[in-house]
Enzyme design. Structure first.
Site, PDB file in Angstrom:
ATOM      1  N   SER A 113       0.811  -1.245   0.045  1.00 19.56           N
ATOM      2  CA  SER A 113      -0.041  -0.004   0.088  1.00 19.56           C
ATOM      3  C   SER A 113       1.127   1.059  -0.125  1.00 19.56           C
ATOM      4  O   SER A 113       2.200   1.149   0.219  1.00 19.56           O
ATOM      5  CB  SER A 113      -0.874   0.059   1.329  1.00 19.56           C
ATOM      6  OG  SER A 113      -1.535   0.961   1.104  1.00 19.56           O
ATOM      7  N   ARG A 165      -0.759  -4.659  -6.482  1.00 22.21           N
ATOM      8  CA  ARG A 165      -1.918  -4.913  -5.808  1.00 22.21           C
ATOM      9  C   ARG A 165      -3.256  -4.153  -6.538  1.00 22.21           C
ATOM     10  O   ARG A 165      -3.178  -2.856  -6.549  1.00 22.21           O
ATOM     11  CB  ARG A 165      -2.064  -4.772  -4.509  1.00 22.21           C
ATOM     12  CG  ARG A 165      -3.201  -5.381  -3.428  1.00 22.21           C
ATOM     13  CD  ARG A 165      -2.828  -6.937  -3.579  1.00 22.21           C
ATOM     14  NE  ARG A 165      -3.823  -7.527  -2.470  1.00 22.21           N
ATOM     15  CZ  ARG A 165      -5.018  -7.986  -2.824  1.00 22.21           C
ATOM     16  NH1 ARG A 165      -5.566  -7.724  -4.138  1.00 22.21           N
ATOM     17  NH2 ARG A 165      -5.724  -8.658  -1.802  1.00 22.21           N
ATOM     18  N   THR A 222      -6.615   2.329   5.050  1.00 23.32           N
ATOM     19  CA  THR A 222      -6.010   1.876   6.218  1.00 23.32           C
ATOM     20  C   THR A 222      -7.167   2.324   7.561  1.00 23.32           C
ATOM     21  O   THR A 222      -7.502   1.350   8.188  1.00 23.32           O
ATOM     22  CB  THR A 222      -4.612   2.243   6.683  1.00 23.32           C
ATOM     23  OG1 THR A 222      -3.944   1.824   5.580  1.00 23.32           O
ATOM     24  CG2 THR A 222      -4.042   1.248   7.741  1.00 23.32           C
ATOM     25  N   CYS A 264      -1.481  -7.615 -16.981  1.00 25.09           N
ATOM     26  CA  CYS A 264      -0.812  -8.291 -15.712  1.00 25.09           C
ATOM     27  C   CYS A 264       0.480  -7.758 -15.379  1.00 25.09           C
ATOM     28  O   CYS A 264       1.496  -7.636 -16.410  1.00 25.09           O
ATOM     29  CB  CYS A 264      -0.732  -9.806 -16.108  1.00 25.09           C
ATOM     30  SG  CYS A 264       0.265 -10.638 -14.900  1.00 25.09           S
ATOM     31  N   CYS A 309       3.117 -15.004 -10.406  1.00 33.52           N
ATOM     32  CA  CYS A 309       1.983 -14.355  -9.948  1.00 33.52           C
ATOM     33  C   CYS A 309       2.350 -13.450  -8.789  1.00 33.52           C
ATOM     34  O   CYS A 309       2.760 -14.308  -7.534  1.00 33.52           O
ATOM     35  CB  CYS A 309       0.898 -15.096  -9.764  1.00 33.52           C
ATOM     36  SG  CYS A 309      -0.707 -14.405  -9.080  1.00 33.52           S
ATOM     37  N   CYS A 365      -1.912  -9.828  -7.425  1.00 35.82           N
ATOM     38  CA  CYS A 365      -2.719  -8.586  -7.265  1.00 35.82           C
ATOM     39  C   CYS A 365      -4.027  -8.796  -7.665  1.00 35.82           C
ATOM     40  O   CYS A 365      -4.998  -7.901  -7.519  1.00 35.82           O
ATOM     41  CB  CYS A 365      -1.855  -7.657  -8.341  1.00 35.82           C
ATOM     42  SG  CYS A 365      -2.189  -8.018 -10.009  1.00 35.82           S
ATOM     43  N   CYS A 387      -5.957  -9.686 -13.239  1.00 34.67           N
ATOM     44  CA  CYS A 387      -6.470 -10.594 -14.261  1.00 34.67           C
ATOM     45  C   CYS A 387      -7.949 -11.011 -13.876  1.00 34.67           C
ATOM     46  O   CYS A 387      -8.857 -10.872 -14.915  1.00 34.67           O
ATOM     47  CB  CYS A 387      -5.681 -11.814 -14.488  1.00 34.67           C
ATOM     48  SG  CYS A 387      -5.630 -12.594 -12.988  1.00 34.67           S
TER      49      CYS A 387
END
Length: 534
Positions: A51, A296, A332, A480, A503, A506, A509
């Site tokens: 983040s 992410r 958050t 991606c 991978c 995130c 896709c």
């Protein structure tokens, strides 16, 4: 296989992010006698967390009074805010919107903060199980959620147990708290099963890409929080960057793109790398070194996309519910407040039922904050400048105008190749690291057992070779950020190759695929990225 072993708890929390950890801590503060467990798919708490992040400290003040005397390992008070509009070679200073006034806030590594929170939860008696993925739900005889099933480990790609096979156990509880973050594997199932979104708009998402750099001494200004709009994006794409100056000559650099973009040839990863070559940012990074990277998906739908957050035996909190405040670029504080609210609700009901939580959440400051800014994100559907004007109006009126703009699904915005001409974005040659997506995956320290079953399920693979090739030219190979999807041609013809070991979890896709035939499921526990200070 033998019958699964069963463990019993009063409350199970799926996900050791800020929402889940806060919920567990608050539960044990109110009712120390409760047996509470947190299931976390990452090998270590915080390893899958990425983040910005600038946080509002009020929830931490409430949860852990005195925390400032022993703060998280990365915790820098914001000293100054800047907002810039970038052209390919220049920049213009813009006034900072009120929502992005960070006076009194702190720049943190959210992953490091979660790792700092975890032992505080354990000291209260919370059982935390990192490295175990909650791969399925356990239902009671009446159809309610009754807990989770931990995924089996040691299965080969064909689904056959290996010598290292370990059968996953079932963990049962009267209430399961889903805190697995944006587009979670179980959240998606529950929303579909219980039709939790039947009266809400489609969720909107962005993809956030982040890098941690150590720059040359004297280049960083600890506490400076910078944001940019404009280049390398054209005005039709919602997004921008953040540059957060940390301590020890470190800079957190990130780029967020709304996944409602139209261009089938667009690559968020490439846009991020382009942004780094703007003179303002390149001058900052030259001579430095990249330390870690991550990506992410981010929930952006807000109030209109908020699903019902309770169902028999379970509740949704944090980003699993979609509580991020987009204009603030913060989630958050919302996640932590929803975690505390869930804990207080469950304690008041003696952990007997999830009923009533949704009403409590909607009547709380958490959802009231979302309602106030509900029209800002969809206002940008019509472009940057119209969105900017609409956002200003919504801010001045505090969201009191008698309208609520509708949202549409991100994947539906993608244009087909026929008849679409992308704008000239004036992108440049680049040479700052990482050189490509595979190098970025290296800095994310991503690791999966190559032999485990592929966790990216293509529900109708024939579409990839036929319709998708003709209509969109395989956008999965561009959206991606980790190079998971690759079109290859061999003696058997053209086929889609899935490099699942790349991978970074995130979920882009699963969101942006125009046919909605990619289904992300959780891989073996402990697999995935190992983010450091992201």
């Amino acid at each position: 296989m033998s019958e699964r072993e069963i463990m019993q708890y009063d409350v199970i929390i799926v996900g050791a992010g800020p929402a889940g950890l806060t919920c567990a801590i608050r539960l044990k503060q109110i009712k120390p006698e409760l047996n509470v467990a947190i299931i976390e798919k990452a090998a270590e708490v915080g390893a899958h967390i990425v983040s910005g992040a600038v946080i509002e400290p009020a929830p931490l003040d409430e949860l852990l009074p005195g925390w400032r005397e022993n703060p998280p390992p990365i915790c820098v008070p914001v000293a100054k805010d800047e907002l810039w509009y970038l052209t390919p070679t220049g920049r213009y200073r813009l006034p900072t919107p009120p929502q992005q006034n960070n006076h009194g806030n702190f720049i943190v590594s959210l992953g490091a903060m979660c790792a700092w929170l975890a032992p505080k939860a354990e000291a209260l008696g919370v059982d935390i199980f990192p490295g175990y993925a909650a791969s399925a739900l356990h239902h009671t005889g009446d159809g309610a959620v009754g807990g989770v099933v931990i995924g089996d480990m040691g299965i080969d790609r064909a689904g056959v147990p290996k010598d290292t096979f370990t059968q996953g156990i079932e963990i049962h509880a009267p209430v399961t708290v889903i805190a697995e973050g944006c587009r979670g594997h179980l959240s998606k199932q529950l929303i579909n099963q219980f039709k939790l979104d039947q009266h809400s708009d489609p969720q909107n998402y962005g993809i956030g890409l982040k890098e941690l750099w150590r720059v040359k001494a004297g280049k960083s200004v600890p506490g400076l929080a910078q944001h940019t709009l404009g280049w390398p994006l054209d005005s039709s794409i919602y997004g921008g960057s953040f540059i957060y100056h940390l301590d020890k000559d470190r800079i957190a650099l990130g780029f967020v793109v709304g996944l409602d973009y139209k261009d089938p040839e667009f690559s968020p990863f490439e846009a991020f790398q382009q942004m780094k070559h703007h003179p303002m940012i390149r001058n900052l990074l030259e001579g430095g070194e990249i330390l870690s990277t991550g990506a992410r998906a981010i929930v952006e739908g807000g109030y209109q996309a908020l699903p019902v957050t309770e169902m028999p035996g379970a509740i949704l909190i944090g980003d699993a519910a979609g509580l991020l405040n987009v204009p603030k670029i913060k989630g958050t504080h919302q996640a932590m407040r929803s975690g505390m609210l869930a804990a207080e609700h469950l304690a008041a009901t003696a952990v007997a039922s999830s009923a009533g939580f949704d009403a409590r959440l909607r009547n709380s400051p958490v959802v009231k904050e979302l309602h106030k800014v509900r029209n800002i994100r969809p206002a940008f559907y019509r472009g940057l400048w119209r969105g900017f004007v609409a956002a200003a109006i919504e801010t001045v009126t505090a969201g009191k105008l008698p309208r609520t703009l509708k949202l549409h699904a991100d994947y539906s915005a993608l244009k087909k190749l026929a008849g679409y001409s992308p704008p000239d974005r004036h992108w440049v040659e680049r040479n700052l690291p990482p050189r490509d997506r595979l190098a970025s995956v290296y800095y994310a320290a991503t690791e999966h057992d190559e032999e485990q079953p592929i966790h990216l399920q293509i529900l109708q693979p024939d579409i990839c070779i036929t319709r998708c090739s003709e209509e969109y030219d395989h956008p999965c190979t561009r959206f991606c950020p980790a190079g998971v999807y690759e079109m290859v041609e061999d003696s058997n013809g053209k086929r889609l190759q899935i490099n699942s070991a790349n991978c970074v979890h995130c979920k882009t896709c699963d969101i942006k695929d125009p046919y909605q035939i990619i289904n992300w499921v959780t891989p073996e526990g402990g697999s995935g990225p190992n983010y450091q200070n992201l």
